[in-house]
Scaffold this motif. Structure first.
Motif, PDB file in Angstrom:
ATOM      1  N   GLU A 283     -29.641 -17.052  -4.434  1.00  0.00           N
ATOM      2  CA  GLU A 283     -30.777 -17.969  -4.370  1.00  0.00           C
ATOM      3  C   GLU A 283     -31.164 -18.529  -5.737  1.00  0.00           C
ATOM      4  OE1 GLU A 283     -34.677 -15.403  -4.031  1.00  0.00           O
ATOM      5  OE2 GLU A 283     -32.994 -14.331  -3.116  1.00  0.00           O
ATOM      6  N   ASP A 284     -30.677 -17.887  -6.806  1.00  0.00           N
ATOM      7  CA  ASP A 284     -31.019 -18.319  -8.164  1.00  0.00           C
ATOM      8  C   ASP A 284     -29.915 -19.128  -8.825  1.00  0.00           C
ATOM      9  OD1 ASP A 284     -33.569 -17.042  -8.295  1.00  0.00           O
ATOM     10  OD2 ASP A 284     -32.553 -15.121  -8.533  1.00  0.00           O
ATOM     11  N   TYR A 285     -28.848 -19.474  -8.108  1.00  0.00           N
ATOM     12  CA  TYR A 285     -27.720 -20.184  -8.713  1.00  0.00           C
ATOM     13  C   TYR A 285     -28.157 -21.496  -9.359  1.00  0.00           C
ATOM     14  CZ  TYR A 285     -24.128 -17.137  -6.608  1.00  0.00           C
ATOM     15  OH  TYR A 285     -23.326 -16.086  -6.272  1.00  0.00           O
ATOM     16  N   GLN A 286     -28.884 -22.336  -8.623  1.00  0.00           N
ATOM     17  CA  GLN A 286     -29.255 -23.637  -9.177  1.00  0.00           C
ATOM     18  C   GLN A 286     -30.211 -23.476 -10.350  1.00  0.00           C
ATOM     19  OE1 GLN A 286     -29.872 -26.939  -6.536  1.00  0.00           O
ATOM     20  NE2 GLN A 286     -31.465 -27.846  -7.795  1.00  0.00           N
ATOM     21  N   LYS A 287     -31.176 -22.539 -10.220  1.00  0.00           N
ATOM     22  CA  LYS A 287     -32.150 -22.327 -11.296  1.00  0.00           C
ATOM     23  C   LYS A 287     -31.463 -21.839 -12.569  1.00  0.00           C
ATOM     24  CE  LYS A 287     -36.001 -20.429 -10.165  1.00  0.00           C
ATOM     25  NZ  LYS A 287     -37.001 -19.426  -9.723  1.00  0.00           N
ATOM     26  N   THR A 288     -30.572 -20.840 -12.437  1.00  0.00           N
ATOM     27  CA  THR A 288     -29.898 -20.303 -13.623  1.00  0.00           C
ATOM     28  C   THR A 288     -28.916 -21.315 -14.201  1.00  0.00           C
ATOM     29  OG1 THR A 288     -28.288 -19.197 -12.175  1.00  0.00           O
ATOM     30  CG2 THR A 288     -30.157 -17.896 -12.953  1.00  0.00           C
ATOM     31  N   SER A 289     -28.296 -22.129 -13.345  1.00  0.00           N
ATOM     32  CA  SER A 289     -27.428 -23.191 -13.848  1.00  0.00           C
ATOM     33  C   SER A 289     -28.234 -24.171 -14.687  1.00  0.00           C
ATOM     34  CB  SER A 289     -26.753 -23.917 -12.689  1.00  0.00           C
ATOM     35  OG  SER A 289     -25.955 -24.976 -13.158  1.00  0.00           O
ATOM     36  N   GLY A 290     -29.451 -24.489 -14.216  1.00  0.00           N
ATOM     37  CA  GLY A 290     -30.319 -25.367 -14.989  1.00  0.00           C
ATOM     38  C   GLY A 290     -30.705 -24.757 -16.329  1.00  0.00           C
TER      39      GLY A 290
ATOM     40  N   ILE B 145     -22.242 -35.779  -7.703  1.00  0.00           N
ATOM     41  CA  ILE B 145     -21.318 -35.487  -8.804  1.00  0.00           C
ATOM     42  C   ILE B 145     -20.622 -36.754  -9.296  1.00  0.00           C
ATOM     43  CG2 ILE B 145     -19.143 -34.322  -9.380  1.00  0.00           C
ATOM     44  CD1 ILE B 145     -20.125 -31.991  -7.568  1.00  0.00           C
ATOM     45  N   TYR B 146     -20.066 -37.548  -8.367  1.00  0.00           N
ATOM     46  CA  TYR B 146     -19.297 -38.706  -8.864  1.00  0.00           C
ATOM     47  C   TYR B 146     -20.188 -39.885  -9.231  1.00  0.00           C
ATOM     48  CZ  TYR B 146     -19.172 -41.089  -4.223  1.00  0.00           C
ATOM     49  OH  TYR B 146     -19.471 -41.730  -3.050  1.00  0.00           O
ATOM     50  N   LEU B 147     -21.357 -40.017  -8.608  1.00  0.00           N
ATOM     51  CA  LEU B 147     -22.247 -41.123  -8.980  1.00  0.00           C
ATOM     52  C   LEU B 147     -22.867 -40.916 -10.367  1.00  0.00           C
ATOM     53  CD1 LEU B 147     -24.113 -42.060  -5.670  1.00  0.00           C
ATOM     54  CD2 LEU B 147     -22.277 -43.301  -6.827  1.00  0.00           C
TER      55      LEU B 147
ATOM     56  N   VAL C 109     -27.299 -32.817 -14.172  1.00  0.00           N
ATOM     57  CA  VAL C 109     -27.411 -32.956 -12.714  1.00  0.00           C
ATOM     58  C   VAL C 109     -26.027 -32.773 -12.091  1.00  0.00           C
ATOM     59  CG1 VAL C 109     -28.103 -34.464 -10.823  1.00  0.00           C
ATOM     60  CG2 VAL C 109     -29.372 -34.514 -12.987  1.00  0.00           C
ATOM     61  N   MET C 110     -25.032 -33.406 -12.688  1.00  0.00           N
ATOM     62  CA  MET C 110     -23.660 -33.225 -12.214  1.00  0.00           C
ATOM     63  C   MET C 110     -23.244 -31.769 -12.344  1.00  0.00           C
ATOM     64  SD  MET C 110     -20.328 -32.572 -13.259  1.00  0.00           S
ATOM     65  CE  MET C 110     -20.336 -32.941 -15.010  1.00  0.00           C
ATOM     66  N   GLY C 111     -23.491 -31.170 -13.514  1.00  0.00           N
ATOM     67  CA  GLY C 111     -23.055 -29.807 -13.764  1.00  0.00           C
ATOM     68  C   GLY C 111     -23.667 -28.795 -12.818  1.00  0.00           C
ATOM     69  N   ALA C 112     -24.959 -28.939 -12.543  1.00  0.00           N
ATOM     70  CA  ALA C 112     -25.631 -27.998 -11.645  1.00  0.00           C
ATOM     71  C   ALA C 112     -25.076 -28.088 -10.230  1.00  0.00           C
ATOM     72  CB  ALA C 112     -27.138 -28.260 -11.652  1.00  0.00           C
ATOM     73  N   ASN C 113     -24.841 -29.306  -9.754  1.00  0.00           N
ATOM     74  CA  ASN C 113     -24.304 -29.467  -8.404  1.00  0.00           C
ATOM     75  C   ASN C 113     -22.871 -28.951  -8.306  1.00  0.00           C
ATOM     76  OD1 ASN C 113     -26.172 -31.129  -6.431  1.00  0.00           O
ATOM     77  ND2 ASN C 113     -26.541 -31.913  -8.483  1.00  0.00           N
ATOM     78  N   LEU C 114     -22.071 -29.197  -9.332  1.00  0.00           N
ATOM     79  CA  LEU C 114     -20.713 -28.664  -9.356  1.00  0.00           C
ATOM     80  C   LEU C 114     -20.733 -27.144  -9.367  1.00  0.00           C
ATOM     81  CD1 LEU C 114     -17.636 -29.197  -9.619  1.00  0.00           C
ATOM     82  CD2 LEU C 114     -17.963 -29.139 -12.105  1.00  0.00           C
ATOM     83  N   ASP C 115     -21.628 -26.564 -10.169  1.00  0.00           N
ATOM     84  CA  ASP C 115     -21.727 -25.108 -10.286  1.00  0.00           C
ATOM     85  C   ASP C 115     -22.079 -24.482  -8.937  1.00  0.00           C
ATOM     86  OD1 ASP C 115     -21.686 -22.817 -12.148  1.00  0.00           O
ATOM     87  OD2 ASP C 115     -23.780 -22.605 -11.552  1.00  0.00           O
ATOM     88  N   VAL C 116     -23.008 -25.082  -8.225  1.00  0.00           N
ATOM     89  CA  VAL C 116     -23.400 -24.557  -6.910  1.00  0.00           C
ATOM     90  C   VAL C 116     -22.220 -24.623  -5.932  1.00  0.00           C
ATOM     91  CG1 VAL C 116     -24.873 -24.928  -4.893  1.00  0.00           C
ATOM     92  CG2 VAL C 116     -25.849 -25.051  -7.189  1.00  0.00           C
ATOM     93  N   VAL C 117     -21.528 -25.748  -5.916  1.00  0.00           N
ATOM     94  CA  VAL C 117     -20.389 -25.902  -5.008  1.00  0.00           C
ATOM     95  C   VAL C 117     -19.331 -24.837  -5.274  1.00  0.00           C
ATOM     96  CG1 VAL C 117     -18.464 -27.407  -4.350  1.00  0.00           C
ATOM     97  CG2 VAL C 117     -20.746 -28.365  -4.653  1.00  0.00           C
ATOM     98  N   LEU C 118     -18.992 -24.610  -6.540  1.00  0.00           N
ATOM     99  CA  LEU C 118     -17.944 -23.652  -6.885  1.00  0.00           C
ATOM    100  C   LEU C 118     -18.371 -22.221  -6.586  1.00  0.00           C
ATOM    101  CD1 LEU C 118     -16.616 -25.119 -10.262  1.00  0.00           C
ATOM    102  CD2 LEU C 118     -15.682 -25.420  -7.970  1.00  0.00           C
ATOM    103  N   ARG C 119     -19.555 -21.831  -7.032  1.00  0.00           N
ATOM    104  CA  ARG C 119     -19.993 -20.443  -6.865  1.00  0.00           C
ATOM    105  C   ARG C 119     -20.204 -20.094  -5.395  1.00  0.00           C
ATOM    106  NH1 ARG C 119     -20.975 -18.056 -11.686  1.00  0.00           N
ATOM    107  NH2 ARG C 119     -21.472 -19.417 -13.445  1.00  0.00           N
TER     108      ARG C 119
END
Length: 428
Positions: free
Chosen positions: A134-141, A289-291, A326-336
């Motif tokens: 549940e903390d993936y996006q927050k910690t990525s930020g 991610i791509y936009l 913004v790109m990095g956080a979304n990519l991180d969530v997808v991968l993890r």
């Protein structure tokens, strides 16, 4: 709030001390880049620093992930940090004895790059192990936030210490921050151990590495994202090679202006990181991610290509970099969320090889194009020619021309891959 801080206590301690060490290392890297350009005046020779750092990373990353999955994560991070600190000490000794030359930095950067290759998958998996889903996006930020701070502070601090006290002072700061991070990780951080598959332990490195490649082959969405980021990295690394040659030789440029421009990129990512921590979950992370990359590559390069004033250079850095977190956080969530934690070391290492192999190529292309193509073309052009009217006639104008080429390439690439990525939708 108190429960959240308590839950993230281990992460916050590890994140803050490692970020401090990253700041010291970044200051040294920036100071060495200034030293190299001051000594050689060549964009290509300066870009070779980046090439030597990333070449071992690309070649060995696929095996590093296998070793990371097998080895103790904490011990791996400590050993790799120690080797990296030793390379910094060697640079200091060579400087003190007036023996440092470019070839030494190329070799030491390659060693340092190899250590980063082994350490990164261990660090990535460690972060997964000490934080809740549940903390993936927050910690990525938060991680993006600290990287932004490093980007803001390191060029200004490195330039100031480099100008006032010499490169030795920058290296001493690097070693002090390493010591703080090393002691904290050694004494105060506990990283949970993953259950080991005995069959995996007996596999050869090649057989184990195939597992990561097979996973990517069977998951085309992840593979497509990785290849997309590989193209983005090609343009971005060429940009990194061109930027010093664009700013340093100009009459209204120089070391301080380059430091401020680099810091503006950091300030933009800092703001972007803060935005990420409060953004609601997007409906389509792949589209985000791509936009964001289309916007970044389609603005910054063109603004730099046709501007002559430092204020506009700073603004272009802000505009181009604010969407990167913004790109990095979304990519991180997808991968993890997609890759099983027991396989993340192997899959991340395969990702690193495929996603980052374009970085040394980009550095080489950027430096070569400035030194051997664009600058000579500008110098040979007549006074009223189109290229001189568009990009200027002073040294650095060839780099501006290369910025334009990168802008066109980046936009075309994002538009092409955007059509491919549209068919994927990540479901959480």
């Amino acid at each position: 709030m108190k429960n959240s801080i308590k839950r993230l206590k281990t992460f916050l301690i590890l994140w803050s001390t490692q970020s401090l060490s990253q700041l010291g290392s970044a200051m040294t890297n920036f100071a060495l880049m200034l030293w190299m350009y001051e000594k050689t005046g060549s964009a290509l020779q300066t870009s070779l620093l980046g090439i030597c750092s990333y070449a071992p990373y690309v070649m060995m990353s696929i095996f590093a992930g296998v070793l990371s999955d097998r080895w103790d994560k904490k011990r791996t991070m400590l050993v790799c940090d120690s080797f990296a600190a030793c390379t910094t000490l060697i640079v200091l000794v060579l400087l003190k004895n007036d023996l440092l030359c470019p070839v030494h930095l190329y070799v030491l950067n390659a060693v340092n790059g190899l250590m980063n290759t082994i350490q990164q998958p261990a660090g990535d998996v460690s972060m997964t192990l000490i934080i809740d889903k549940e903390d993936y996006q927050k910690t990525s930020g938060l991680r993006s936030f600290s990287q932004s701070l490093v980007t803001i502070v390191n060029p200004i601090a490195a330039t100031a210490f480099f100008s006032l006290f010499g490169i030795e002072a920058v290296i001493f700061i690097d070693l002090a921050t390493f010591a703080a991070a090393f002691i904290t990780l050694l004494l105060f951080i506990r990283i949970p151990k993953l259950p080991q598959d005995e069959g995996f332990q007996k596999e050869s490195l090649f057989d184990a590495a195939k597992v990561g490649l097979t996973y990517l082959k069977e998951n085309p969405m992840i593979l497509c994202l990785i290849l997309f980021l590989a193209g983005v990295n090609l343009v971005a690394s060429a940009f990194d090679a061109v930027l010093p040659a664009y700013i340093l030789p100009r009459e209204n440029g120089g070391e301080a202006v380059l430091g401020i421009a680099t810091s503006c990129a950091g300030m933009a990512t800092l703001v972007g990181s803060m935005i990420v921590t409060v953004l609601p979950k997007p409906g389509n992370r792949i589209k985000v991610i791509y936009l964001t990359m289309l916007f970044s590559l389609g603005t910054e390069n063109f603004m730099l290509a046709f501007s002559q004033e430092p204020f506009l250079w700073y603004l272009s850095q802000i505009v181009g970099w604010i969407v990167v977190p913004v790109m990095g956080a979304n990519l991180d969530v997808v991968l993890r969320a997609t890759i099983p934690v027991q396989m993340q070391g192997r899959v991340y290492s395969c990702r690193n090889t495929l996603q980052f192999f374009t970085i040394p190529i980009g550095y080489l292309i950027g430096g070569f194009m400035v030194d051997e193509v664009c600058e000579p073309l500008i110098a040979a052009a007549s006074g009223d020619s189109l290229v001189r009217r568009a990009f200027g006639a002073q040294k650095g104008s060839g780099a501006a021309m290369m910025m334009f080429i990168l802008g066109v390439s980046g936009v075309l690439f994002c538009l092409l891959f955007g059509k491919i990525l549209k068919k994927y939708h990540f479901k959480e």
